[in-house]
Structures are given as structure tokens and as C-alpha cells.
Design a protein around this motif. Structure first.
Motif, PDB file in Angstrom:
ATOM      1  N   ALA A 320     -27.537  66.347  44.606  1.00 32.47           N
ATOM      2  CA  ALA A 320     -27.974  65.416  45.652  1.00 32.47           C
ATOM      3  C   ALA A 320     -28.510  64.143  45.016  1.00 32.47           C
ATOM      4  N   GLY A 321     -28.106  63.010  45.566  1.00 24.31           N
ATOM      5  CA  GLY A 321     -28.529  61.719  45.049  1.00 24.31           C
ATOM      6  C   GLY A 321     -27.586  61.161  44.007  1.00 24.31           C
ATOM      7  N   ARG A 322     -26.883  62.033  43.264  1.00 24.58           N
ATOM      8  CA  ARG A 322     -25.944  61.585  42.243  1.00 24.58           C
ATOM      9  C   ARG A 322     -24.507  61.629  42.728  1.00 24.58           C
ATOM     10  N   GLY A 323     -24.267  62.410  43.776  1.00 26.93           N
ATOM     11  CA  GLY A 323     -22.923  62.520  44.305  1.00 26.93           C
ATOM     12  C   GLY A 323     -22.200  63.729  43.754  1.00 26.93           C
ATOM     13  N   GLU A 358     -17.371  58.419  52.607  1.00 20.99           N
ATOM     14  CA  GLU A 358     -18.009  57.371  51.812  1.00 20.99           C
ATOM     15  C   GLU A 358     -17.832  57.635  50.312  1.00 20.99           C
ATOM     16  N   ALA A 378     -20.098  60.768  48.202  1.00 21.54           N
ATOM     17  CA  ALA A 378     -21.524  60.501  48.360  1.00 21.54           C
ATOM     18  C   ALA A 378     -22.251  61.753  48.838  1.00 21.54           C
ATOM     19  N   TRP A 379     -23.411  62.006  48.215  1.00 24.80           N
ATOM     20  CA  TRP A 379     -24.219  63.195  48.566  1.00 24.80           C
ATOM     21  C   TRP A 379     -25.675  62.724  48.631  1.00 24.80           C
ATOM     22  N   SER A 380     -26.126  62.471  49.842  1.00 27.45           N
ATOM     23  CA  SER A 380     -27.491  61.977  50.018  1.00 27.45           C
ATOM     24  C   SER A 380     -28.490  63.076  49.771  1.00 27.45           C
ATOM     25  N   PRO A 381     -29.648  62.746  49.186  1.00 24.86           N
ATOM     26  CA  PRO A 381     -30.670  63.767  48.912  1.00 24.86           C
ATOM     27  C   PRO A 381     -31.308  64.251  50.212  1.00 24.86           C
TER      28      PRO A 381
END
Length: 381
Positions: A320-323, A358, A378-381
Motif C-alpha cells: 500500500a502506498g507504493r503500488g 489508474e 495504484a494502491w492507496s494506503p
């Protein structure tokens, strides 16, 4: 012979009755005020002319009930009578207003010009001792111009409202067509993604049986088993995909990232050597995991079609956060592609999926002669 029936005229609505009654009362009140004013003036007009004027005014007010059916004819008749009758002036103003509302501006201009000519005739035929002819003509022209101007305002306002309504209907049709096209594209992507994988397995093993009729019995039995199993699963997948015609796409069973291992195991049982490397920290969102699954599925399908016999390496990594990074890479093919192997719309649909998530998609040949399909999601935290 069957006689053609005339379509019935639309009935007046309560609002139409209210408007018509108000205009009738306004025209009649205008005539009564003129009649009362005339009785107070001296000298009085000849009795026969005063009686004729009152009768003409009453008939003119009664004619207003025909103004919706024949606005131009009614207005022209009232304008002609107003050349000698002053008590029909109220009905004549309503007739001018009606023409301006319901007829094109060109017709309105012609009737308005005729009313100015009629006003000029009235000034000549019935001069007023207390008012000059020019002042009387200007006053009458101002009243007629005000009625026509008000009618033109209503006319253009209605046209604007109809135009906006038509534009809103056109936009609604475009939105509906866009939604239908989107549904069709979703159906096409689902059919390609779900059935393409199964059918490619069937094609590979059926081709092997066709081109190697002298294969050992155990290889033939194994290939037949794979064909039977994947044909059965393809039918199940087809039933699920056809459910999109009865329910939204979101209600269909959707794969997740956890199903990638099962996908690679199926490819290994079908004869493709697959190396899976997973380095994922945390719980992947369903949408991201589903897109990653489709990327791996498309990569394995293309590897079987265009690089039969080549080993495939699948790598899924991220947090998460890094994708999330997904990569499917195969070496140079050990055998020639199947005769019917050709590029389709799979990568196009896959690019659309990645864009919706995205992300970014890359694909192309490697320096060693293989092929690489990679994506970042994209992987949002």
C-alpha cells in the motif's frame, strides 16, 4: 370507402381556460371603460355610431375565443374593424399579442404593420377635438407596439425552452447510448478474459493431438483430460458471463489476487512451465487484485498462443502506498506458434482495465527474443 377522420383538436387545459377568460375580461373591461368615457364627453357621437361601436366591441371580445384556433385571421379581422371602432381596441390588442406568441415574427410584423395603417385610418375617420391626430396616433401605436413586444417576448421564451428541452433530450439519449456502449465493452472484456484463457488451453492440446497422432497413449490421455476439464470449466464460465445480460457486471463472481496461484497451476497442468514469485505486503483491494489477475491471465494466454513451450515467469509485488507491480515474461518460443495464433483485442481491453485502475501498462519483445507484459497499479494506503 373509409373516410379519413380529422384528428380531434386538443382540449383547453385549466390554465388555458384561465388565460382566455382573463384576456376576454380585460378586453371587455377596456371597451366598457371607453364606453363610459365616451358617455361623459361632449358632444356625443351619433347614436347609431355609438350603438354600432358597442356591438362591434362585443363581437370582437366574443371572437377572442377563436384566437387559439385561428390567431392570424382573428387578429386581421379585429385590426380591420378597429379602423372605425374604438371599443374593439382591447380585443384588437389581444389579437396582436396572440399572433406574436403563436406565429412566426414575419407574420407578426405584417399584422403589426396593418394595425398601424388601421390606426392611421381611425385618426382620419374619427378625429378627437381635444387631442391632435399625431398624439392620438402615437398613443395607439405605443399600445399596439407594447402588445406585440410582449407577445414576441413570450414567443422567443417558449422557443428557447423548447430548444433547451430538445438539447436535454439529446444529451439524455447520448448518455444512454454511451452507457449501452460501456456495457457492451464490459461484456466483450469479460468474454475475452474469461473464455480466452480456457479456449487457448483447448486449442493448444487439440493442436498437439492433431499434429502428433503417434503420441504415447498416456500423453493422449493426459491431453484429452485437460481438454475435457477445460471444456467443462469454459461452459461454467460462459454461464457466468452470460449473466451480465441479466445483471450488472459487478454482480458476477470476480477473481482476486489470491486466484493467481490457481491460474498458474492450471497452466502448468496444461504443459506450460510457470514460475510464480509473490512479494505482496498487506491486503490488496478487490479492484486492484482483479486487474492484476486479468493481466496474468492475458499474459499466460498470449504465451501459450505465441510462444508454445517457452517457460513463463510471473512476478507480483507491492504494498500500500507504493503500488502493485505485475510482470509476465516468457523466453523465446521453443516451437513455432500455432497456425491460427494471431493478435486480437486482448491487450486493448487490458489497457482499458489498467487505465481505469489508474495504472500503467507496458508490453513488448525482450532482447533475448521473448515477450514481456508488465503493469503498475495504484494502491492507496
Amino acid at each position: 370507402m373509409n373516410e379519413q377522420k380529422t384528428p380531434p383538436r386538443p382540449r383547453r387545459s385549466p390554465r388555458d381556460w384561465a388565460v382566455d377568460s382573463a384576456l376576454f375580461l380585460a378586453a371587455a373591461g377596456f371597451g366598457l371603460v371607453l364606453a363610459a368615457t365616451r358617455l361623459e364627453t361632449h358632444p356625443l357621437p351619433p347614436p347609431w355610431l355609438f350603438t354600432l361601436d358597442q356591438a362591434t366591441g362585443a363581437l370582437g371580445c366574443a371572437a377572442l375565443w377563436l384566437r387559439r384556433r385561428r390567431p392570424t385571421e382573428t387578429a386581421v379581422a379585429l385590426v380591420a374593424v378597429s379602423a372605425f371602432s374604438e371599443m374593439v381596441a382591447g380585443a384588437m390588442l389581444v389579437g396582436l399579442f396572440t399572433v406574436a406568441v403563436h406565429r412566426p415574427p414575419r407574420t407578426t410584423a405584417a399584422v403589426f404593420g396593418l394595425s398601424l395603417l388601421s390606426a392611421s385610418c381611425y385618426v382620419v375617420l374619427r378625429p378627437e377635438p381635444d387631442a391632435g391626430p399625431v398624439l392620438l396616433l402615437l398613443f395607439g401605436s405605443a399600445l399596439q407596439g407594447a402588445a406585440v413586444g410582449w407577445g414576441l417576448f413570450v414567443h422567443h421564451r417558449r422557443r428557447l425552452a423548447l430548444s433547451l428541452l430538445g438539447r436535454a433530450e439529446s444529451e439524455a439519449r447520448l448518455r444512454a447510448e454511451r452507457a449501452r456502449n460501456q456495457v457492451r465493452e464490459e461484456i466483450a472484456r469479460e468474454i475475452h478474459d474469461v473464455l480466452g484463457h480456457r479456449l487457448s488451453l483447448l486449442s493448444v492440446h487439440a493442436g498437439a493431438l492433431e499434429y502428433r497422432p503417434d503420441a504415447p497413449p498416456e500423453d493422449v490421455a493426459r491431453a484429452a483430460g485437460v481438454i475435457r476439464e477445460n471444456a467443462h470449466r469454459a461452459l461454467q464460465d460462459l454461464r457466468e458471463v452470460l449473466g451480465v445480460l441479466r445483471a450488472p457486471v459487478g454482480e458476477l463472481p470476480q477473481p482476486t489476487l489470491a486466484d493467481v496461484r490457481r491460474l498458474t497451476e492450471e497452466s502448468e497442468r496444461a504443459g506450460t512451465r510457470v514460475e510464480l514469485e509473490e512479494d505482496v505486503t498487506g491486503t490488496v483491494p478487490d479492484r486492484v487484485g482483479r486487474t492484476a489477475y486479468r493481466i496474468v491471465q492475458e499474459g499466460l494466454t498470449n504465451a501459450r498462443k505465441h510462444a508454445p513451450g517457452a517457460p513463463v515467469r510471473v512476478r507480483v509485488a507491492g504494498e500500500a502506498g507504493r503500488g502493485l507491480t505485475v510482470e509476465v515474461r516468457n523466453t523465446a518460443p521453443a516451437a513455432a506458434p500455432a497456425p491460427d495464433a494471431r493478435f486480437g483485442q486482448g491487450l486493448v481491453g487490458l489497457a482499458e482495465r489498467v487505465a481505469l485502475a489508474e495504472g500503467r501498462l507496458e508490453h513488448g519483445p525482450t532482447p533475448s527474443g521473448g515477450w514481456r507484459l508488465a503493469a503498475w497499479l495504484a494502491w492507496s494506503p
